[in-house]
Design a protein around this motif. Structure first.
Motif, PDB file in Angstrom:
ATOM      1  N   GLY A 106      81.586  -6.648   4.059  1.00 18.57           N
ATOM      2  CA  GLY A 106      81.257  -7.989   3.915  1.00 18.57           C
ATOM      3  C   GLY A 106      80.124  -8.919   3.884  1.00 18.57           C
ATOM      4  N   VAL A 107      78.975  -8.080   4.284  1.00 20.41           N
ATOM      5  CA  VAL A 107      77.701  -8.711   4.605  1.00 20.41           C
ATOM      6  C   VAL A 107      77.264  -9.090   3.446  1.00 20.41           C
ATOM      7  CG1 VAL A 107      75.281  -8.381   5.443  1.00 20.41           C
ATOM      8  CG2 VAL A 107      77.461  -7.546   6.654  1.00 20.41           C
ATOM      9  N   ASP A 108      76.950 -10.406   3.250  1.00 20.63           N
ATOM     10  CA  ASP A 108      76.336 -11.023   1.907  1.00 20.63           C
ATOM     11  C   ASP A 108      76.932 -10.866   0.448  1.00 20.63           C
ATOM     12  OD1 ASP A 108      74.108 -12.372   3.241  1.00 20.63           O
ATOM     13  OD2 ASP A 108      73.024 -10.398   3.444  1.00 20.63           O
ATOM     14  N   LEU A 109      78.324 -10.371   0.799  1.00 24.63           N
ATOM     15  CA  LEU A 109      78.940 -10.273  -0.401  1.00 24.63           C
ATOM     16  C   LEU A 109      79.277 -11.461  -1.181  1.00 24.63           C
ATOM     17  CD1 LEU A 109      80.757  -8.173  -1.987  1.00 24.63           C
ATOM     18  CD2 LEU A 109      82.560  -8.630  -0.669  1.00 24.63           C
ATOM     19  N   VAL A 110      79.198 -11.719  -2.529  1.00 26.84           N
ATOM     20  CA  VAL A 110      79.454 -12.979  -3.163  1.00 26.84           C
ATOM     21  C   VAL A 110      81.013 -12.630  -3.526  1.00 26.84           C
ATOM     22  CG1 VAL A 110      78.992 -13.998  -5.606  1.00 26.84           C
ATOM     23  CG2 VAL A 110      77.071 -12.962  -3.933  1.00 26.84           C
ATOM     24  N   VAL A 111      81.722 -13.573  -3.527  1.00 24.66           N
ATOM     25  CA  VAL A 111      82.983 -13.777  -3.933  1.00 24.66           C
ATOM     26  C   VAL A 111      83.032 -14.661  -5.009  1.00 24.66           C
ATOM     27  CG1 VAL A 111      85.456 -14.271  -3.352  1.00 24.66           C
ATOM     28  CG2 VAL A 111      84.154 -13.127  -1.525  1.00 24.66           C
ATOM     29  N   LEU A 112      83.504 -14.288  -6.089  1.00 28.60           N
ATOM     30  CA  LEU A 112      83.357 -15.212  -7.390  1.00 28.60           C
ATOM     31  C   LEU A 112      84.825 -15.600  -7.671  1.00 28.60           C
ATOM     32  CD1 LEU A 112      81.229 -12.888  -9.981  1.00 28.60           C
ATOM     33  CD2 LEU A 112      80.834 -15.322  -9.015  1.00 28.60           C
ATOM     34  N   GLU A 113      84.786 -16.808  -7.475  1.00 26.54           N
ATOM     35  CA  GLU A 113      86.412 -17.599  -7.901  1.00 26.54           C
ATOM     36  C   GLU A 113      86.356 -17.430  -9.302  1.00 26.54           C
ATOM     37  OE1 GLU A 113      88.306 -18.099  -5.217  1.00 26.54           O
ATOM     38  OE2 GLU A 113      87.083 -18.070  -3.427  1.00 26.54           O
ATOM     39  N   PRO A 114      87.584 -17.653  -9.648  1.00 27.47           N
ATOM     40  CA  PRO A 114      87.904 -17.590 -11.174  1.00 27.47           C
ATOM     41  C   PRO A 114      87.149 -18.762 -11.658  1.00 27.47           C
ATOM     42  CG  PRO A 114      90.181 -17.523  -9.883  1.00 27.47           C
ATOM     43  CD  PRO A 114      89.069 -17.803  -8.814  1.00 27.47           C
ATOM     44  N   GLY A 115      86.508 -18.443 -12.698  1.00 26.09           N
ATOM     45  CA  GLY A 115      85.490 -19.216 -13.596  1.00 26.09           C
ATOM     46  C   GLY A 115      84.168 -19.486 -13.076  1.00 26.09           C
ATOM     47  N   ALA A 116      83.947 -18.987 -11.806  1.00 29.79           N
ATOM     48  CA  ALA A 116      82.585 -19.483 -11.080  1.00 29.79           C
ATOM     49  C   ALA A 116      81.767 -18.221 -11.596  1.00 29.79           C
ATOM     50  CB  ALA A 116      82.766 -18.973  -9.684  1.00 29.79           C
ATOM     51  N   ALA A 117      80.512 -18.417 -11.478  1.00 33.60           N
ATOM     52  CA  ALA A 117      79.154 -17.666 -11.849  1.00 33.60           C
ATOM     53  C   ALA A 117      78.224 -17.522 -10.750  1.00 33.60           C
ATOM     54  CB  ALA A 117      78.671 -18.036 -13.067  1.00 33.60           C
ATOM     55  N   HIS A 118      77.516 -16.622 -10.767  1.00 31.40           N
ATOM     56  CA  HIS A 118      76.412 -16.289  -9.777  1.00 31.40           C
ATOM     57  C   HIS A 118      75.327 -15.714 -10.361  1.00 31.40           C
ATOM     58  CE1 HIS A 118      74.257 -13.811  -6.533  1.00 31.40           C
ATOM     59  NE2 HIS A 118      74.490 -14.797  -5.864  1.00 31.40           N
ATOM     60  N   ALA A 119      74.050 -16.053 -10.071  1.00 32.51           N
ATOM     61  CA  ALA A 119      72.898 -15.463 -10.921  1.00 32.51           C
ATOM     62  C   ALA A 119      71.805 -15.320  -9.709  1.00 32.51           C
ATOM     63  CB  ALA A 119      72.434 -16.622 -11.845  1.00 32.51           C
ATOM     64  N   ALA A 120      70.984 -14.167 -10.145  1.00 29.72           N
ATOM     65  CA  ALA A 120      70.079 -13.521  -9.542  1.00 29.72           C
ATOM     66  C   ALA A 120      68.986 -13.315 -10.140  1.00 29.72           C
ATOM     67  CB  ALA A 120      70.345 -12.364  -8.445  1.00 29.72           C
ATOM     68  N   SER A 121      67.524 -13.370  -9.780  1.00 33.24           N
ATOM     69  CA  SER A 121      66.488 -13.074 -10.815  1.00 33.24           C
ATOM     70  C   SER A 121      65.420 -12.123 -10.033  1.00 33.24           C
ATOM     71  CB  SER A 121      66.116 -14.112 -11.548  1.00 33.24           C
ATOM     72  OG  SER A 121      65.287 -15.098 -10.633  1.00 33.24           O
ATOM     73  N   TRP A 122      64.422 -11.528 -10.651  1.00 33.73           N
ATOM     74  CA  TRP A 122      63.443 -10.835 -10.104  1.00 33.73           C
ATOM     75  C   TRP A 122      62.388 -10.528 -11.269  1.00 33.73           C
ATOM     76  CZ3 TRP A 122      68.431  -9.469  -9.584  1.00 33.73           C
ATOM     77  CH2 TRP A 122      69.016  -8.599 -10.483  1.00 33.73           C
TER      78      TRP A 122
END
Length: 332
Positions: free
Chosen positions: A311-327
């Motif tokens: 569970g460490v730094d795990l992203v939980v995406l709720e219905p309809g939610a978005a999460h972005a990361a870049s490098w």
């Protein structure tokens, strides 16, 4: 469906619309940089600056070697034994690293991504991870590659298209190339205060410990990699702004790894706060000299190995939610 056939006197006939083994190809260029992106796994197939390789390339009509250049989703790295529990339900994933008995690098590696935007310096691709055994969630993975004067920026966005919350993590898998030679010849700067130790046989996570306890993994001061074996995740990252070297001001440049060849050429990778972890691997393939330590895998990650369990730094995406990361990858 019948495919049109083209005759070829030099060999057997082939379908006229035959797609390369790595999928459809997207060529980008801008400011001295060129990149080739393959649709299978939204993979970075080549990246060059003024003709110099910045990543270990592979051919268009080649089955991608391992995870070279692939987009990792909906988790990076390993899920130990392929088992985890989420929202009170136990799941078993296929073991895609059978020698060690883990589920490795997600489910998007062999998906054929569809183009949404294709420009000379930018491509946006998307695919959907459909509900399946071990991951009964529907998540869209959108990948953008963009070239500018600062290099190649990749942004990965996960969107939950389903009715239930979904566990999520992502990262890239480029093998960086500093210049002539191999990993042993290059100098590494890695601003990480902690390393995740692993078991010797299966690389299963053990504990996060200060790099002072494991000086072989302490690259906060740049030094030669030499014969050090690395296949570890690092955290406790120190922002690039804290160093004396200049850094771009945007969010994609918060943390930085620098790889330098003896002749002075190099490559750097920077990323944003969405990735508090980075996996580094010296690409050891004993007995296969053509690939042994020819590039350094640098993989910014939104979560550590086995995050579906810890569970460490795990992203939980709720219905309809978005999460972005870049490098970003930049020539030096």
């Amino acid at each position: 469906m019948t495919h049109p056939i083209e005759a070829d006197a030099s060999g057997p006939a082939a379908p006229a619309d035959l797609v390369p083994r790595s999928g459809r190809q997207f060529a980008l260029s801008a400011h001295g940089y060129t990149a080739d992106v393959a649709s299978i796994g939204a993979s970075l197939r080549t990246l060059r600056f003024e003709g110099r390789d910045l990543v270990v390339p592979f051919e268009a009509d080649e089955v991608r070697p391992g995870y070279r250049g692939v987009t990792l989703a909906p988790w990076p790295n390993r899920i130990v034994d392929g088992r985890y529990a989420f929202a009170g339900v136990s799941h078993q994933l296929p073991l895609t690293e059978p020698a060690r008995g883990h589920a490795l690098h997600g489910l998007a590696a062999w998906l054929d991504f569809t183009p949404r935007i294709v420009e000379t310096d930018r491509v946006v691709l998307a695919a959907v991870v459909e509900p399946q055994a071990g991951y009964p969630f529907r998540v869209e993975v959108e990948v953008e590659y963009r070239l500018d004067a600062d290099g190649l920026t990749q942004t990965v966005t996960g969107r939950n298209l389903g009715a239930d919350a979904a566990p999520w993590g992502t990262g890239p898998h480029p093998y960086l190339v500093a210049g002539p030679g191999r990993v042993d010849d290059w100098t590494l700067e890695l601003p990480a205060e902690s390393v995740l130790t692993v078991t010797a046989d299966r690389l299963s996570p053990v504990a996060v410990e200060p790099v002072e306890v494991h000086p072989e993994f302490d690259f906060r001061t740049p030094r030669a990699i030499a014969d050090t074996f690395i296949d570890h995740a690092f955290t406790g990252l120190v922002a690039a702004e804290a160093s004396s070297a200049p850094v771009a001001s945007d969010a994609a440049s918060l943390y930085r790894v620098v790889l330098t060849a003896p002749g002075g050429t190099g490559v750097e990778m920077t990323w944003d706060a969405a990735c508090p972890w980075v996996q580094v691997h010296t690409a050891d393939t004993p007995g296969a000299d053509a690939t042994h330590r020819i590039g350094l895998a640098v993989e910014p990650m939104t979560c550590p190995p086995d995050a579906f369990n810890s569970g460490v730094d795990l992203v939980v995406l709720e219905p309809g939610a978005a999460h972005a990361a870049s490098w970003r990858i930049t020539a030096r």
